[in-house]
Design a protein around this motif. Structure first.
Motif, PDB file in Angstrom:
ATOM      1  N   PHE A 105       1.275  39.370 -67.941  1.00 29.92           N
ATOM      2  CA  PHE A 105      -0.191  39.301 -67.958  1.00 29.92           C
ATOM      3  C   PHE A 105      -0.650  37.854 -67.817  1.00 29.92           C
ATOM      4  O   PHE A 105       0.014  36.934 -68.297  1.00 29.92           O
ATOM      5  N   THR A 106      -1.797  37.672 -67.186  1.00 26.94           N
ATOM      6  CA  THR A 106      -2.266  36.308 -66.899  1.00 26.94           C
ATOM      7  C   THR A 106      -3.610  35.979 -67.535  1.00 26.94           C
ATOM      8  O   THR A 106      -4.154  34.907 -67.285  1.00 26.94           O
ATOM      9  N   GLN A 107      -4.165  36.893 -68.344  1.00 25.72           N
ATOM     10  CA  GLN A 107      -5.434  36.596 -68.993  1.00 25.72           C
ATOM     11  C   GLN A 107      -5.418  37.088 -70.428  1.00 25.72           C
ATOM     12  O   GLN A 107      -4.466  37.761 -70.854  1.00 25.72           O
ATOM     13  N   GLN A 108      -6.461  36.749 -71.167  1.00 29.15           N
ATOM     14  CA  GLN A 108      -6.599  37.231 -72.531  1.00 29.15           C
ATOM     15  C   GLN A 108      -7.690  38.295 -72.590  1.00 29.15           C
ATOM     16  O   GLN A 108      -8.524  38.409 -71.688  1.00 29.15           O
ATOM     17  N   TYR A 109      -7.675  39.060 -73.673  1.00 22.02           N
ATOM     18  CA  TYR A 109      -8.560  40.206 -73.798  1.00 22.02           C
ATOM     19  C   TYR A 109      -9.283  40.186 -75.146  1.00 22.02           C
ATOM     20  O   TYR A 109      -8.765  39.665 -76.139  1.00 22.02           O
ATOM     21  N   ASP A 110     -10.463  40.787 -75.150  1.00 21.48           N
ATOM     22  CA  ASP A 110     -11.218  40.936 -76.397  1.00 21.48           C
ATOM     23  C   ASP A 110     -10.572  41.978 -77.307  1.00 21.48           C
ATOM     24  O   ASP A 110     -10.653  41.887 -78.529  1.00 21.48           O
ATOM     25  N   ALA A 111      -9.945  42.981 -76.698  1.00 23.08           N
ATOM     26  CA  ALA A 111      -9.260  44.020 -77.454  1.00 23.08           C
ATOM     27  C   ALA A 111      -8.090  44.547 -76.634  1.00 23.08           C
ATOM     28  O   ALA A 111      -8.161  44.625 -75.404  1.00 23.08           O
ATOM     29  N   VAL A 112      -7.026  44.893 -77.333  1.00 25.12           N
ATOM     30  CA  VAL A 112      -5.890  45.594 -76.736  1.00 25.12           C
ATOM     31  C   VAL A 112      -5.762  46.913 -77.470  1.00 25.12           C
ATOM     32  O   VAL A 112      -5.797  46.956 -78.706  1.00 25.12           O
ATOM     33  N   ILE A 113      -5.665  47.996 -76.706  1.00 26.63           N
ATOM     34  CA  ILE A 113      -5.558  49.324 -77.301  1.00 26.63           C
ATOM     35  C   ILE A 113      -4.315  50.022 -76.762  1.00 26.63           C
ATOM     36  O   ILE A 113      -3.804  49.678 -75.695  1.00 26.63           O
ATOM     37  N   SER A 114      -3.847  51.009 -77.493  1.00 22.57           N
ATOM     38  CA  SER A 114      -2.710  51.809 -77.037  1.00 22.57           C
ATOM     39  C   SER A 114      -2.747  53.149 -77.741  1.00 22.57           C
ATOM     40  O   SER A 114      -3.167  53.247 -78.897  1.00 22.57           O
ATOM     41  N   SER A 115      -2.313  54.171 -77.025  1.00 20.21           N
ATOM     42  CA  SER A 115      -2.372  55.521 -77.579  1.00 20.21           C
ATOM     43  C   SER A 115      -1.080  56.285 -77.289  1.00 20.21           C
ATOM     44  O   SER A 115      -0.754  56.540 -76.124  1.00 20.21           O
ATOM     45  N   LEU A 116      -0.357  56.604 -78.343  1.00 18.72           N
ATOM     46  CA  LEU A 116       0.841  57.442 -78.257  1.00 18.72           C
ATOM     47  C   LEU A 116       1.818  56.963 -77.196  1.00 18.72           C
ATOM     48  O   LEU A 116       2.308  57.737 -76.373  1.00 18.72           O
ATOM     49  N   SER A 117       2.097  55.674 -77.236  1.00 21.55           N
ATOM     50  CA  SER A 117       3.000  55.089 -76.253  1.00 21.55           C
ATOM     51  C   SER A 117       4.058  54.182 -76.872  1.00 21.55           C
ATOM     52  O   SER A 117       5.234  54.272 -76.525  1.00 21.55           O
ATOM     53  N   ILE A 118       3.655  53.327 -77.790  1.00 26.98           N
ATOM     54  CA  ILE A 118       4.563  52.295 -78.295  1.00 26.98           C
ATOM     55  C   ILE A 118       5.745  52.896 -79.051  1.00 26.98           C
ATOM     56  O   ILE A 118       6.815  52.284 -79.129  1.00 26.98           O
ATOM     57  N   HIS A 119       5.607  54.110 -79.559  1.00 28.66           N
ATOM     58  CA  HIS A 119       6.734  54.738 -80.259  1.00 28.66           C
ATOM     59  C   HIS A 119       7.911  55.018 -79.330  1.00 28.66           C
ATOM     60  O   HIS A 119       9.012  55.325 -79.803  1.00 28.66           O
ATOM     61  N   HIS A 120       7.719  54.909 -78.025  1.00 27.78           N
ATOM     62  CA  HIS A 120       8.832  55.091 -77.088  1.00 27.78           C
ATOM     63  C   HIS A 120       9.764  53.878 -77.070  1.00 27.78           C
ATOM     64  O   HIS A 120      10.901  53.978 -76.599  1.00 27.78           O
ATOM     65  N   LEU A 121       9.295  52.732 -77.555  1.00 25.43           N
ATOM     66  CA  LEU A 121      10.092  51.505 -77.524  1.00 25.43           C
ATOM     67  C   LEU A 121      11.060  51.454 -78.705  1.00 25.43           C
ATOM     68  O   LEU A 121      10.709  51.819 -79.831  1.00 25.43           O
ATOM     69  N   PRO A 122      12.280  50.951 -78.494  1.00 27.37           N
ATOM     70  CA  PRO A 122      13.167  50.658 -79.628  1.00 27.37           C
ATOM     71  C   PRO A 122      12.494  49.650 -80.559  1.00 27.37           C
ATOM     72  O   PRO A 122      11.646  48.855 -80.125  1.00 27.37           O
ATOM     73  N   HIS A 123      12.868  49.661 -81.810  1.00 32.12           N
ATOM     74  CA  HIS A 123      12.182  48.827 -82.803  1.00 32.12           C
ATOM     75  C   HIS A 123      12.160  47.336 -82.456  1.00 32.12           C
ATOM     76  O   HIS A 123      11.104  46.685 -82.619  1.00 32.12           O
ATOM     77  N   PRO A 124      13.266  46.737 -81.989  1.00 35.39           N
ATOM     78  CA  PRO A 124      13.192  45.306 -81.630  1.00 35.39           C
ATOM     79  C   PRO A 124      12.165  45.039 -80.532  1.00 35.39           C
ATOM     80  O   PRO A 124      11.500  43.996 -80.540  1.00 35.39           O
ATOM     81  N   ASP A 125      12.016  45.994 -79.611  1.00 35.60           N
ATOM     82  CA  ASP A 125      11.030  45.830 -78.539  1.00 35.60           C
ATOM     83  C   ASP A 125       9.605  45.977 -79.059  1.00 35.60           C
ATOM     84  O   ASP A 125       8.676  45.362 -78.523  1.00 35.60           O
ATOM     85  N   LYS A 126       9.422  46.783 -80.098  1.00 37.27           N
ATOM     86  CA  LYS A 126       8.099  46.872 -80.730  1.00 37.27           C
ATOM     87  C   LYS A 126       7.702  45.509 -81.306  1.00 37.27           C
ATOM     88  O   LYS A 126       6.573  45.045 -81.134  1.00 37.27           O
ATOM     89  N   LYS A 127       8.641  44.885 -82.008  1.00 35.08           N
ATOM     90  CA  LYS A 127       8.361  43.576 -82.602  1.00 35.08           C
ATOM     91  C   LYS A 127       7.972  42.562 -81.528  1.00 35.08           C
ATOM     92  O   LYS A 127       7.003  41.804 -81.687  1.00 35.08           O
ATOM     93  N   THR A 128       8.733  42.555 -80.437  1.00 38.44           N
ATOM     94  CA  THR A 128       8.443  41.631 -79.336  1.00 38.44           C
ATOM     95  C   THR A 128       7.074  41.925 -78.733  1.00 38.44           C
ATOM     96  O   THR A 128       6.299  41.010 -78.426  1.00 38.44           O
ATOM     97  N   LEU A 129       6.764  43.213 -78.567  1.00 40.23           N
ATOM     98  CA  LEU A 129       5.472  43.596 -77.988  1.00 40.23           C
ATOM     99  C   LEU A 129       4.318  43.165 -78.885  1.00 40.23           C
ATOM    100  O   LEU A 129       3.292  42.677 -78.388  1.00 40.23           O
ATOM    101  N   PHE A 130       4.458  43.328 -80.193  1.00 39.65           N
ATOM    102  CA  PHE A 130       3.372  42.936 -81.098  1.00 39.65           C
ATOM    103  C   PHE A 130       3.082  41.441 -80.992  1.00 39.65           C
ATOM    104  O   PHE A 130       1.922  41.019 -81.053  1.00 39.65           O
TER     105      PHE A 130
END
Length: 225
Positions: A105-130
């Motif tokens: 990504f190349t810009q910043q956002y006022d809000a980031v949202i997600s719905s029923l998706s992040i649970h697909h990531l392994p736990h270490p990848d969740k930490k990195t994503l956060f």
């Protein structure tokens, strides 16, 4: 995110919205609470939807912020086709077909949202994503994650799953769709509420909480202040 996950969601894209209410026993409160917590300091915010699918969550936000610029990113081409049908010729909606965990990504956002998706990531990848989400937000920005959460023990986790299966079997959903949804959930990597809140704080968010929970469904809000 695996090719298997992508194929699973490509296959159900056309029926996904119709089934969502039947697959989520707490649908109205789940999405209602999430949308209520997306609060931006201006009336034309830039909002990023991770794993946007058909754009369902974004549609709630579009109603709340008609002047918002929405960016929807998803791995599934078929899901984003449904999102394009939903938003039609809305020029303030952008689409990215990619893995959001790896996308530059190349810009910043006022809000980031997600719905029923992040649970697909392994736990270490969740930490990195956060951590990545924290960096993507402007100061004062908000991250709202509408997702699944594991029970604190195997017994409680199994109870949540049993309650969910009982509810969807009484929802009127076709047997084939029910079985397909159960199969999809077998590949999930659900994390407990406690762990996810800890990871959000480790990522740098000043405030983080689980603002709604119904068995294994949870809404997380994290603020960058």
């Amino acid at each position: 995110m695996s090719d298997f996950v992508k194929k699973q969601f490509d296959a159900v894209a056309r029926d996904y919205d119709r089934q969502r209410r039947q697959l989520i026993p707490c649908f109205d409160d789940f999405y209602g609470m999430a949308a209520a917590w997306v609060n931006c300091d201006n009336d034309a915010p830039h909002i990023l939807d991770l794993g946007a699918g058909t754009g369902l969550f974004s549609s709630f936000i579009r109603s709340k912020y008609p002047k918002a610029t929405l960016t929807l990113i998803d791995l599934s081409v078929e899901m984003l086709k449904e999102a394009r049908r939903r938003f039609g010729d809305d020029q303030a909606v952008n689409y990215i077909t990619a893995d959001y965990a790896a996308y530059p990504f190349t810009q910043q956002y006022d809000a980031v949202i997600s719905s029923l998706s992040i649970h697909h990531l392994p736990h270490p990848d969740k930490k990195t994503l956060f951590r990545k989400v924290h960096d993507l937000l402007i100061e004062g920005g908000t991250f709202i994650n509408v997702d699944q959460a594991a029970g604190t023990t195997p017994f409680i986790d199994n109870y949540y799953m049993t309650q969910w299966e009982n509810a969807i079997r009484q929802s009127g959903l076709a047997a084939e769709a029910i079985e397909a949804s159960i199969v999809r959930r077998k590949i999930d990597h659900n994390a407990t509420v406690h762990d996810q809140l800890e990871w959000l704080k480790e990522a740098g968010f000043s405030d983080a909480d689980c603002i709604y929970k119904h068995n294994g469904f949870a809404v997380f809000a994290a603020l960058k202040r």
